[in-house]
Design a protein around this motif. Sequence first.
Motif, mmCIF file in Angstrom:
data_model
loop_
_atom_site.group_PDB
_atom_site.id
_atom_site.type_symbol
_atom_site.label_atom_id
_atom_site.label_comp_id
_atom_site.label_asym_id
_atom_site.label_seq_id
_atom_site.Cartn_x
_atom_site.Cartn_y
_atom_site.Cartn_z
ATOM 1 N N ASP A 256 0.867 -1.222 0.077
ATOM 2 C CA ASP A 256 0.012 0.141 -0.084
ATOM 3 C C ASP A 256 0.897 1.223 -0.035
ATOM 4 O O ASP A 256 0.646 2.031 -0.747
ATOM 5 C CB ASP A 256 -0.800 0.134 1.374
ATOM 6 N N GLU A 257 1.733 0.995 0.729
ATOM 7 C CA GLU A 257 2.842 2.249 1.016
ATOM 8 C C GLU A 257 3.628 2.857 -0.191
ATOM 9 O O GLU A 257 3.659 3.919 -0.515
ATOM 10 C CB GLU A 257 3.444 1.994 2.304
ATOM 11 N N LEU A 260 0.738 1.669 -3.973
ATOM 12 C CA LEU A 260 -0.475 2.574 -4.203
ATOM 13 C C LEU A 260 -0.339 3.893 -4.040
ATOM 14 O O LEU A 260 -1.289 4.725 -3.578
ATOM 15 C CB LEU A 260 -1.699 1.740 -3.254
ATOM 16 N N ASP A 261 1.081 4.429 -3.788
ATOM 17 C CA ASP A 261 1.173 5.856 -3.441
ATOM 18 C C ASP A 261 0.698 6.631 -4.508
ATOM 19 O O ASP A 261 1.245 6.589 -5.729
ATOM 20 C CB ASP A 261 2.638 5.863 -3.136
ATOM 21 N N GLU A 262 -0.296 7.403 -4.281
ATOM 22 C CA GLU A 262 -0.987 8.161 -5.285
ATOM 23 C C GLU A 262 -0.071 9.401 -5.919
ATOM 24 O O GLU A 262 -0.278 9.672 -7.019
ATOM 25 C CB GLU A 262 -2.262 9.057 -4.832
ATOM 26 N N SER A 263 1.093 9.653 -5.220
ATOM 27 C CA SER A 263 1.861 10.678 -5.700
ATOM 28 C C SER A 263 2.995 10.116 -6.711
ATOM 29 O O SER A 263 3.754 10.914 -7.065
ATOM 30 C CB SER A 263 2.333 11.673 -4.520
ATOM 31 N N LYS A 264 3.156 8.978 -6.735
ATOM 32 C CA LYS A 264 4.210 8.329 -7.701
ATOM 33 C C LYS A 264 3.651 7.409 -8.760
ATOM 34 O O LYS A 264 2.508 6.944 -8.560
ATOM 35 C CB LYS A 264 4.855 7.363 -6.752
ATOM 36 N N ASP A 265 4.533 7.392 -9.723
ATOM 37 C CA ASP A 265 4.005 6.356 -10.796
ATOM 38 C C ASP A 265 5.107 4.860 -10.457
ATOM 39 O O ASP A 265 6.113 5.252 -10.278
ATOM 40 C CB ASP A 265 4.458 6.854 -12.327
ATOM 41 N N SER A 297 9.316 11.115 -8.915
ATOM 42 C CA SER A 297 8.020 10.714 -9.124
ATOM 43 C C SER A 297 7.589 9.258 -9.713
ATOM 44 O O SER A 297 6.727 8.870 -9.733
ATOM 45 C CB SER A 297 7.081 11.802 -10.083
ATOM 46 N N ARG A 312 -4.657 -6.524 -4.468
ATOM 47 C CA ARG A 312 -4.459 -5.721 -5.766
ATOM 48 C C ARG A 312 -3.527 -6.183 -6.632
ATOM 49 O O ARG A 312 -3.171 -5.976 -7.652
ATOM 50 C CB ARG A 312 -4.226 -4.364 -5.469
#
Length: 313
Positions: A256-257, A260-265, A297, A312
């Motif tokens: 998750d960390e 699924l970090d929204e700030s990274k691709d 990023s 996931r």
Amino acid sequence: EAIVTWIKKKTGPGIHNVTTVDEAEKILTTESKLVIGFLDSLVGVESDELASASKIEDDVNFYQTANSDVAKLFHIDPKAKRPALVILKKEAEKISYFDGDFKKSAIVDFVFTNKLPLVTTFTRENAPLIFENPIKKQLLLFAASNGSEKVLTIFQEAAKFFKGKLIFVYVDIDNEDVGKPVSEYFGVTGDGPNVLAYTGNEDSRKFILDGEVTLDNIKTFGQEFLEDKLKPYHKSEPIPEKNDGDVKIVVGNNFDEIVLDESKDVLLEIYAPWCGHCQALEPTYNRLAKHLRGIDSLVIGKMDGTANEHPRA
């Protein structure tokens, strides 16, 4: 043997008459499980209902008798109200008595619920019985064969409360042939005993009993499993103390960390250590990560799919 039984059921009468004590004794020594009805007559409505039920149950032989002495041998009280019906097994639970309406559907339900042993030991031969059963949900006990008698007795006792709802399975973790691979598949480590709930191969969700393996704990765990109140368990290696390489190490517990970090691709490789293609890819994957290391990023990661799980992934 299974093929022979199946052909006999499909081509024969489906139900066999037992009229003498000699016949009964021979059946009792040769059959590992059987169904027998104690009827007033070997022809008629009740016999027809039993015969119809027998056609649906492929892996259990059905018998009927009107002889009180024969009934007694099969653990039926000769004075019992007829029709009476029992299923006999050479297992911990040797006998189950039918107390429903003597109709085909009720008989089929009774046999289906009671034909499996209370606890099925996981072997190569028994695997199809477990995984092809219409009951998909399982409770598995992982324990070493040495010293498992007490916990196995508790597990068998608990199984009585879930007949027809859950399959109870014992996995001998000392068994090199099936015990060890099955334990690894489910992510169970140590000498046990451990109890794990499994929703079956189609869904593959797992849940771990957190606490001592007692009768009350297993009953509560099984009930909450049926009511879908448990939190799924996913395998995970320990989160690495240092993770500052070009390729980030992803495990179940940091998925998750990192992923699924929204700030990274994130580019994630899920691999198996023994896979030749994965091994061949590694130098190229490392070069890619090194080439892109300056882009904050972007994360290049890899996860051992044999030791880690995530809903996931």
